[in-house]
Design an enzyme around this catalytic site. Structure first.
Site, PDB file in Angstrom:
ATOM      1  N   ASP A  89       0.855  -1.194   0.000  1.00 48.48           N
ATOM      2  CA  ASP A  89       0.000   0.000   0.000  1.00 48.48           C
ATOM      3  C   ASP A  89       0.882   1.233   0.000  1.00 48.48           C
ATOM      4  O   ASP A  89       1.719   1.410   0.891  1.00 48.48           O
ATOM      5  CB  ASP A  89      -0.886  -0.057   1.259  1.00 48.48           C
ATOM      6  CG  ASP A  89      -2.060   0.912   1.213  1.00 48.48           C
ATOM      7  OD1 ASP A  89      -1.998   1.901   0.459  1.00 48.48           O
ATOM      8  OD2 ASP A  89      -3.033   0.666   1.954  1.00 48.48           O
TER       9      ASP A  89
ATOM     10  N   ASP B 253      -3.420   7.149  -3.107  1.00 48.10           N
ATOM     11  CA  ASP B 253      -3.402   6.014  -2.179  1.00 48.10           C
ATOM     12  C   ASP B 253      -3.850   4.792  -2.975  1.00 48.10           C
ATOM     13  O   ASP B 253      -4.986   4.772  -3.467  1.00 48.10           O
ATOM     14  CB  ASP B 253      -4.380   6.346  -1.034  1.00 48.10           C
ATOM     15  CG  ASP B 253      -4.409   5.314   0.079  1.00 48.10           C
ATOM     16  OD1 ASP B 253      -3.629   4.354   0.024  1.00 48.10           O
ATOM     17  OD2 ASP B 253      -5.228   5.492   1.007  1.00 48.10           O
TER      18      ASP B 253
ATOM     19  N   HIS C 111      -6.915  10.824   5.276  1.00 47.62           N
ATOM     20  CA  HIS C 111      -8.168  10.193   5.678  1.00 47.62           C
ATOM     21  C   HIS C 111      -9.170  11.270   6.060  1.00 47.62           C
ATOM     22  O   HIS C 111      -9.435  11.499   7.235  1.00 47.62           O
ATOM     23  CB  HIS C 111      -7.944   9.224   6.853  1.00 47.62           C
ATOM     24  CG  HIS C 111      -7.214   7.983   6.442  1.00 47.62           C
ATOM     25  ND1 HIS C 111      -6.524   7.204   7.320  1.00 47.62           N
ATOM     26  CD2 HIS C 111      -7.081   7.380   5.242  1.00 47.62           C
ATOM     27  CE1 HIS C 111      -5.982   6.178   6.679  1.00 47.62           C
ATOM     28  NE2 HIS C 111      -6.311   6.263   5.410  1.00 47.62           N
TER      29      HIS C 111
ATOM     30  N   GLU D 213      -6.897  -1.418  -3.677  1.00 40.22           N
ATOM     31  CA  GLU D 213      -7.293  -0.019  -3.462  1.00 40.22           C
ATOM     32  C   GLU D 213      -6.959   0.865  -4.654  1.00 40.22           C
ATOM     33  O   GLU D 213      -5.914   0.704  -5.279  1.00 40.22           O
ATOM     34  CB  GLU D 213      -6.567   0.527  -2.216  1.00 40.22           C
ATOM     35  CG  GLU D 213      -6.903   1.984  -1.903  1.00 40.22           C
ATOM     36  CD  GLU D 213      -6.280   2.470  -0.590  1.00 40.22           C
ATOM     37  OE1 GLU D 213      -5.243   1.920  -0.188  1.00 40.22           O
ATOM     38  OE2 GLU D 213      -6.850   3.405   0.013  1.00 40.22           O
TER      39      GLU D 213
ATOM     40  N   GLU E  82     -11.226   0.773  -0.731  1.00 41.44           N
ATOM     41  CA  GLU E  82     -10.271  -0.293  -0.402  1.00 41.44           C
ATOM     42  C   GLU E  82     -10.927  -1.493   0.278  1.00 41.44           C
ATOM     43  O   GLU E  82     -10.975  -1.587   1.491  1.00 41.44           O
ATOM     44  CB  GLU E  82      -9.101   0.234   0.429  1.00 41.44           C
ATOM     45  CG  GLU E  82      -9.425   1.099   1.615  1.00 41.44           C
ATOM     46  CD  GLU E  82      -8.138   1.585   2.313  1.00 41.44           C
ATOM     47  OE1 GLU E  82      -7.226   0.767   2.516  1.00 41.44           O
ATOM     48  OE2 GLU E  82      -8.065   2.773   2.646  1.00 41.44           O
TER      49      GLU E  82
ATOM     50  N   HIS F 246     -12.077   5.987   2.190  1.00 41.61           N
ATOM     51  CA  HIS F 246     -12.102   7.283   2.882  1.00 41.61           C
ATOM     52  C   HIS F 246     -11.970   8.421   1.888  1.00 41.61           C
ATOM     53  O   HIS F 246     -11.491   8.241   0.772  1.00 41.61           O
ATOM     54  CB  HIS F 246     -10.938   7.330   3.872  1.00 41.61           C
ATOM     55  CG  HIS F 246      -9.624   6.862   3.269  1.00 41.61           C
ATOM     56  ND1 HIS F 246      -8.781   7.700   2.617  1.00 41.61           N
ATOM     57  CD2 HIS F 246      -9.082   5.622   3.155  1.00 41.61           C
ATOM     58  CE1 HIS F 246      -7.746   7.021   2.168  1.00 41.61           C
ATOM     59  NE2 HIS F 246      -7.899   5.738   2.461  1.00 41.61           N
TER      60      HIS F 246
HETATM   61 MN    MN Z   1      -3.859   2.665   1.185  1.00 39.24          MN
HETATM   62 MN    MN Z   2      -6.542   4.178   1.974  1.00 42.82          MN
END
Ligand code: MN
Ligand code: MN
Length: 290
Positions: free
Chosen positions: A85, A96, A166, A275, A191, A158
């Protein structure tokens, strides 16, 4: 959203995607997590961006929030299910994205990995401005269940905003009954996590990822100047700050900084994650990390 902000999000997305591909390609049995993290984050910096957060390399029952510490000797083993990630940031605009790899390609857990990836694809297919958030969660949960696994219910996607990885929206991985609508002109991460366990995560020990907490930190403090309000790794303090471990310890003791716990299920369970970061416009969506 301003055109210049859109462009920064898009560039952060492209670099974040390349970083994820790089990290995935470097993971082999016997290789250290430290080496993969340092090389991946270097690629982001060499591309004119910064990591939006440290490379997370979370193994087996860990869902998220492990990054190697400085000089970490931990290595990948054949059969490990690794959540990779990473994101990039440009002028504070973060991306992200994540994928799951099985080390050594033994193929034993392909179903679990496919479940999280297919759930993400399904969610993106139905995504539209003004969709109820619960509808996204329902689609994710149904797809993961179809594969015979459980969606992780207490982790999810998010909102993503400048210097705020976030931000307020929570995008569920099951139908959580949230009828709120996904408004245009914002960026979100979706995600899905698929688990062989019960689909509930709890906090483990610290995973070497930190963040400035609250507003007490002086703006000229090195960690704030370097990382602002985005997460950072203890590794990143080496070469920037004298006696980094002692410095970090004192910042935590003064509650200027907090450490993220590793998020995990019980021993023996396995978790996969996928994600993407997605921009919601008035009439369409745009996946920034694909
Ligand atoms: Mn992530
Ligand atoms: Mn994330």
């Amino acid at each position: 959203m301003e055109q210049t902000d859109i462009a920064k999000f898009e560039e952060a997305g492209k670099i974040g995607k390349r970083a994820l591909e790089t990290a995935v390609s470097l993971i082999e049995p016997g290789v250290t997590l430290f080496e993969v993290a340092e090389k991946t984050e270097k690629l982001i910096r060499d591309s004119g961006a910064f990591p939006a957060f440290p490379l997370n390399l979370s193994i087996n029952n860990e869902a998220a929030h492990y990054t190697p510490f400085y000089g970490d000797k931990k290595t990948f083993s054949t059969g490990d299910v690794v959540k990779v990630d990473i994101g990039a940031q440009i002028d504070g605009f973060p991306s992200d994205n994540a994928a799951t790899v099985e080390v050594g390609n033994t193929g034993k857990h392909s179903d679990l990995i496919d479940a999280s990836r297919e759930a993400l694809n399904t969610a993106i297919k139905i995504l539209r401005p003004m969709i109820p958030l619960r509808e996204i969660g329902a689609a994710i949960g149904a797809k993961i269940s179809e594969f015979g696994f459980k969606p992780v219910r207490n982790l999810g996607g998010h909102g993503v905003a400048r210097y705020d990885l976030h931000s307020s929206i929570f995008v569920p991985n099951y139908d959580d009954g949230n009828g709120k609508l996904l408004k245009p002109d914002q960026v979100i991460a979706i995600e899905p996590f698929a688990s062989t366990g019960i689909g509930m995560i709890h906090n483990g020990p610290g995973g070497n990822i930190f963040i400035v907490s609250g507003t007490k930190v002086e703006k000229d403090e090195p960690i704030y100047r370097n990382f602002s309000t985005l997460p950072f790794a203890s590794r990143w303090l080496y070469g920037k700050i004298d006696k980094p471990e002692a410095y970090l310890k004192s910042m935590i003791a003064n509650r200027y900084v907090s450490q993220f716990p590793i998020l995990r299920e019980h021993n023996g369970t396995l978790i996969a994650q996928a994600e993407h970061t997605i921009m919601i416009l008035g009439d369409r969506i745009k996946v920034l990390t694909s």
